[in-house]
Design an enzyme around this catalytic site. Structure first.
Site, PDB file in Angstrom:
ATOM      1  CE1 TYR A 131      -2.931   3.164   0.694  1.00 31.36           C
ATOM      2  CE2 TYR A 131      -1.909   3.127   2.718  1.00 31.36           C
ATOM      3  CZ  TYR A 131      -2.946   3.841   1.836  1.00 31.36           C
ATOM      4  OH  TYR A 131      -3.472   4.948   2.060  1.00 31.36           O
ATOM      5  CB  ALA A 132       3.579   2.225   2.361  1.00 26.39           C
TER       6      ALA A 132
END
Ligand code: NAD
Length: 315
Positions: A131-132
């Site tokens: 996600y990051a």
């Protein structure tokens, strides 16, 4: 309310309860100045048509596959929406000469950084989840488009946003539900986690004001002011939107218990893979650019969330 026409694109994906998304949508649709398109940003042809019809002045891109933990389970969804979908939005913004493209990144891009509070000018090259990593990639894609096509781009880094109609996979929602229903709530790292909780109305205010803070081309800037994240190579800037206050998870749980008037059944678990122990925003750049700083106290925000939850679910 300010008289702008707003056109919304959302695929209403089923990552969580779609009826909650439809309820938000119903609120927006009460305005004559709002028009909705239920379209997936992965479908370039479909969003190109929306851009063609709309010819937007500014674009605020918030659509994403969100959620840190789910990115361990289904990483592909993040690549598809956050990378391909965001690329499609950028292509449309470029083709239509948008005057300002603003896109959501996350405090998760600070990953393993330990220097607190997090500032936009420090390196954020150690994402701990896909996600990051996709959000960091969005920042870099945004920078390249800003440079190549002279497209002003602002990236927001949001810090744990919460409030009415918030996501059911986030802590406040899960804790409130568990306490009201009398089921155990999962608390990671013995409650020794810290988050900078940002109330949704503050976030929206910050976004609205940043729409007017268009990053300028580097050659037009006599000097880049100290602490500004403006790129030396493109009309591009990264801005934290956070409360600049870190709250311990265990204190957060106590605030919810007090608001509901009932103790939680605590199930303590180890820190989860990919989780960061703390986030804390330096929000001074936002304040310098807009004169505004999020300030809603977490107790007040929790009070408003719990009131919404009780009414919405009739509990
Ligand atoms: N809530 C937070 O604490 C937080 C923190 C940091 C960053 N963010 C970012 O803020 C933005 C908004 O997050 P949110 O918490 O409101 O999440 P959300 O899931 O409620 O909102 C994202 C919206 O995007 C839509 N969407 C998902 N995939 C899509 C696709 N392929 N095409 C079109 N629409 C699609 C979803 O239906 C949803 O309505 C996201 O970019 C998220 O990554 C949120």
């Amino acid at each position: 309310a300010e008289g702008f026409d707003v056109v919304g694109i959302d695929a209403l994906t089923d990552y969580y309860d779609v009826s909650l998304k439809e309820s938000r949508h119903a609120i927006l649709q009460q305005s004559n100045h709002f028009k909705a398109h239920i379209v997936n940003i992965e479908d370039f042809g479909a969003i190109s048509e929306v851009f063609e019809d709309t010819k937007p002045e500014a674009v605020v891109h918030l659509a994403a596959q969100a959620g840190v933990r789910y990115s361990l389970e289904n990483p592909r969804a993040y690549i598809d929406t956050n990378i391909t979908g965001t690329f499609n939005v950028m292509e449309c913004a470029r083709a239509h000469d948008v005057s300002h493209l603003l896109m959501a990144s996350t405090s998760s891009v600070y990953g393993a950084n330990e220097e607190m509070p997090f500032t936009e000018t420090e390196k954020a090259d150690t994402p701990l989840t896909i996600y990051a990593a996709t959000k960091k990639a969005n920042e870099m894609m945004g920078h390249s488009y800003a440079h190549l096509w002279n497209l002003p781009v602002t990236m927001f880094r949001f810090f744990t946003v919460y409030g009415p109609y918030g996501r059911p996979d986030m802590a406040l929602f899960k804790f409130t539900k568990g306490i009201i229903e009398g089921t155990p709530i999962e608390i990671y790292n013995n409650g020794d986690m810290w988050r900078d909780f940002t109330y949704v109305e503050d976030l929206v205010r910050g976004i609205r004001l940043l729409v007017d803070a268009v990053p300028i081309r580097p050659e037009s800037a006599a000097t880049i002011p100290e602490g500004d994240s403006l790129s030396p190579a493109a009309p591009f800037r990264v801005v934290n939107i956070g409360n600049s206050d870190k709250v311990r998870l265990s204190d957060f749980v106590e605030a919810i218990e007090q608001e509901i008037g009932k103790p939680a059944i605590r199930n303590y678990l180890e820190m989860q893979k990919g989780d960061v122990p703390a986030t804390w925003a330096d929000a001074s750049l936002l304040q310098r650019l807009t004169g505004f700083r999020p300030q809603t106290d977490v107790r007040e925000g929790v009070r408003r969330f719990v009131a919404w939850y009780r009414e919405y679910y009739s509990v």
